[in-house]
Motif scaffolding. Structure first.
Motif, PDB file in Angstrom:
ATOM      1  N   THR A  88      -4.175   6.272  -2.338  1.00 23.37           N
ATOM      2  CA  THR A  88      -4.614   5.439  -1.089  1.00 23.37           C
ATOM      3  C   THR A  88      -4.494   3.857  -1.924  1.00 23.37           C
ATOM      4  O   THR A  88      -4.887   3.562  -1.538  1.00 23.37           O
ATOM      5  CB  THR A  88      -5.254   5.802  -0.409  1.00 23.37           C
ATOM      6  OG1 THR A  88      -6.538   5.443  -1.240  1.00 23.37           O
ATOM      7  CG2 THR A  88      -5.302   7.594   0.146  1.00 23.37           C
ATOM      8  N   ASP A  89      -3.944   3.596  -2.915  1.00 24.77           N
ATOM      9  CA  ASP A  89      -4.023   2.431  -3.279  1.00 24.77           C
ATOM     10  C   ASP A  89      -3.371   1.438  -3.162  1.00 24.77           C
ATOM     11  O   ASP A  89      -2.760   1.800  -2.264  1.00 24.77           O
ATOM     12  CB  ASP A  89      -3.630   3.024  -5.393  1.00 24.77           C
ATOM     13  CG  ASP A  89      -4.658   3.473  -6.207  1.00 24.77           C
ATOM     14  OD1 ASP A  89      -5.565   3.051  -5.812  1.00 24.77           O
ATOM     15  OD2 ASP A  89      -4.069   4.050  -7.535  1.00 24.77           O
ATOM     16  N   GLN A  90      -4.228   0.004  -3.139  1.00 30.64           N
ATOM     17  CA  GLN A  90      -2.909  -1.221  -2.738  1.00 30.64           C
ATOM     18  C   GLN A  90      -3.256  -1.735  -3.800  1.00 30.64           C
ATOM     19  O   GLN A  90      -4.274  -2.261  -4.169  1.00 30.64           O
ATOM     20  CB  GLN A  90      -3.358  -1.337  -1.388  1.00 30.64           C
ATOM     21  CG  GLN A  90      -4.971  -1.079  -1.157  1.00 30.64           C
ATOM     22  CD  GLN A  90      -5.745  -1.725   0.187  1.00 30.64           C
ATOM     23  OE1 GLN A  90      -4.960  -1.785   0.610  1.00 30.64           O
ATOM     24  NE2 GLN A  90      -7.153  -2.878   0.835  1.00 30.64           N
TER      25      GLN A  90
ATOM     26  N   LEU B 228       0.575   2.209  -8.534  1.00 25.06           N
ATOM     27  CA  LEU B 228      -0.420   2.798  -6.803  1.00 25.06           C
ATOM     28  C   LEU B 228      -0.278   4.106  -7.494  1.00 25.06           C
ATOM     29  O   LEU B 228       1.116   4.922  -7.115  1.00 25.06           O
ATOM     30  CB  LEU B 228       0.230   2.275  -5.945  1.00 25.06           C
ATOM     31  CG  LEU B 228      -0.041   0.635  -6.641  1.00 25.06           C
ATOM     32  CD1 LEU B 228       0.490  -0.211  -5.033  1.00 25.06           C
ATOM     33  CD2 LEU B 228      -1.202  -0.039  -6.371  1.00 25.06           C
TER      34      LEU B 228
ATOM     35  N   HIS C 173      -4.386  -5.822  -8.640  1.00 26.46           N
ATOM     36  CA  HIS C 173      -4.778  -4.822  -8.586  1.00 26.46           C
ATOM     37  C   HIS C 173      -5.947  -4.263  -8.754  1.00 26.46           C
ATOM     38  O   HIS C 173      -6.659  -4.509 -10.373  1.00 26.46           O
ATOM     39  CB  HIS C 173      -3.451  -3.546  -9.138  1.00 26.46           C
ATOM     40  CG  HIS C 173      -3.655  -2.098  -9.024  1.00 26.46           C
ATOM     41  ND1 HIS C 173      -3.697  -1.416  -9.756  1.00 26.46           N
ATOM     42  CD2 HIS C 173      -3.939  -1.827  -7.515  1.00 26.46           C
ATOM     43  CE1 HIS C 173      -3.596  -0.181  -9.538  1.00 26.46           C
ATOM     44  NE2 HIS C 173      -3.977  -0.600  -7.863  1.00 26.46           N
ATOM     45  N   LYS C 174      -7.002  -3.804  -8.637  1.00 27.40           N
ATOM     46  CA  LYS C 174      -8.451  -3.351  -8.999  1.00 27.40           C
ATOM     47  C   LYS C 174      -8.829  -4.013 -10.057  1.00 27.40           C
ATOM     48  O   LYS C 174      -9.751  -4.081 -10.832  1.00 27.40           O
ATOM     49  CB  LYS C 174      -7.960  -1.637  -9.935  1.00 27.40           C
ATOM     50  CG  LYS C 174      -7.457  -0.936  -9.160  1.00 27.40           C
ATOM     51  CD  LYS C 174      -7.370   0.650 -10.129  1.00 27.40           C
ATOM     52  CE  LYS C 174      -6.798   1.354  -9.479  1.00 27.40           C
ATOM     53  NZ  LYS C 174      -7.197   3.049  -9.606  1.00 27.40           N
TER      54      LYS C 174
ATOM     55  N   SER D 216       1.092  -1.069  -0.216  1.00 28.42           N
ATOM     56  CA  SER D 216       0.373  -0.090  -0.759  1.00 28.42           C
ATOM     57  C   SER D 216       0.903   1.301   0.379  1.00 28.42           C
ATOM     58  O   SER D 216       2.118   0.971  -0.021  1.00 28.42           O
ATOM     59  CB  SER D 216      -0.829   0.139   0.905  1.00 28.42           C
ATOM     60  OG  SER D 216      -0.311  -0.167   2.115  1.00 28.42           O
TER      61      SER D 216
ATOM     62  N   SER E 168       3.217   8.977  -7.982  1.00 25.16           N
ATOM     63  CA  SER E 168       3.215   7.405  -8.449  1.00 25.16           C
ATOM     64  C   SER E 168       4.093   6.371  -7.804  1.00 25.16           C
ATOM     65  O   SER E 168       6.026   6.534  -8.093  1.00 25.16           O
ATOM     66  CB  SER E 168       2.853   7.700  -9.265  1.00 25.16           C
ATOM     67  OG  SER E 168       2.977   6.930 -10.396  1.00 25.16           O
TER      68      SER E 168
END
Length: 262
Positions: free
Chosen positions: A86-88, A83, A73-74, A37, A55
């Motif tokens: 607040t992506d993980q 990412l 991812h997604k 994350s 990024s």
């Protein structure tokens, strides 16, 4: 967006006050599941052609005899992930995996700060534990061979096709895991609950595969899987998506499957 594309974007607006920079880190990880994350710094992001900076790109360094980790991812399972904010991403690290390459990209003035990257092992997450399974495959001219979750089930380097499979899971999972051959009208096209047998030993090859989870397990976990075909090569899918070669009469020669926490 690839690294070359990012460099190209930076080149279009390369000035002393507005430029592109990157830093890389190599991170070897032992076999297991990890959550990566990012925590954004207290600064406004810079948006360039729909890409938010700073990024982070997650990928791996190819090495002879190593296996590339996979990034969920997604809702997609790929060999890399980007990412921001607040992506993980969940990282599947098989035995003998290549080391991770974590690259932080900045775009703008010297005061812009890199994203904070955190790596957390998921093997002992109590609220969403990993689900152990055993994949039993009946392979042409080989017979039945068993494989662990995430391992490629195949006849090593021989292009023998997969004739039948059955999956053993823990009793708490049981028939909440189902699988089928997508795109066929025979009984193979019906969803088979684990640990049922799909296909016929000594019969024709499987032409594809799909796995799905039923509630309540589907709310906390997802099933990820891949297939390798004789002519088309590899395909990856998640949660009931079909893995089937677009070429007719293209036999399935390898597959893998794992159940991961969301």
């Amino acid at each position: 967006m690839t690294s070359d594309q990012a460099v190209a974007v930076a080149g279009e607006r390369d000035t002393k006050s507005d430029r592109f920079r990157s830093t890389a880190q190599v991170l070897p990880l032992p076999e297991g599941l990890y959550l990566i994350s990012v925590t954004p710094p207290r600064q406004a992001p810079v948006i360039v052609r729909g890409v938010s900076f700073p990024s982070v790109q997650l990928t791996s360094i190819p090495q002879p005899g190593s296996v590339a980790p996979r990034f969920l991812h997604k809702g997609e399972l790929n060999s890399s992930a980007w990412l921001s904010g607040t992506d993980q991403a969940v990282v599947v690290v098989p035995a003998g995996a290549s080391p991770l390459l974590i690259t932080n990209y900045l775009y703008g003035g010297e005061l812009q700060v890199c994203l904070d990257v955190q790596v957390k092992r998921l093997d002992n997450v109590a609220t969403a534990p990993t689900v152990g399974l055993r994949l039993h495959t009946h392979i042409q001219q080989v017979g039945e061979v068993s494989f662990a979750a995430g391992e490629w089930a195949a006849a090593e380097d021989a292009p023998f096709w997969v004739e039948a499979i059955r999956v053993e899971v823990t009793p708490t999972v049981g028939q909440l895991l189902q699988y089928r051959v997508p795109g066929v009208s025979t009984s193979e096209g019906n969803w088979m609950p684990a640990p049922g047998l799909l296909g016929a030993p000594g019969g024709r090859p499987l032409s594809g595969i799909a796995f799905r989870l039923l509630p309540p397990l589907a709310s906390t976990h997802r099933v990820v899987y891949g297939a390798r075909f004789l002519r088309h090569g590899e395909m990856e899918a998640v949660d009931g998506e079909p893995c089937r070669s677009p070429q007719p009469q293209d036999p399935l020669i390898a597959l893998r499957v794992a159940i991961l926490p969301r």
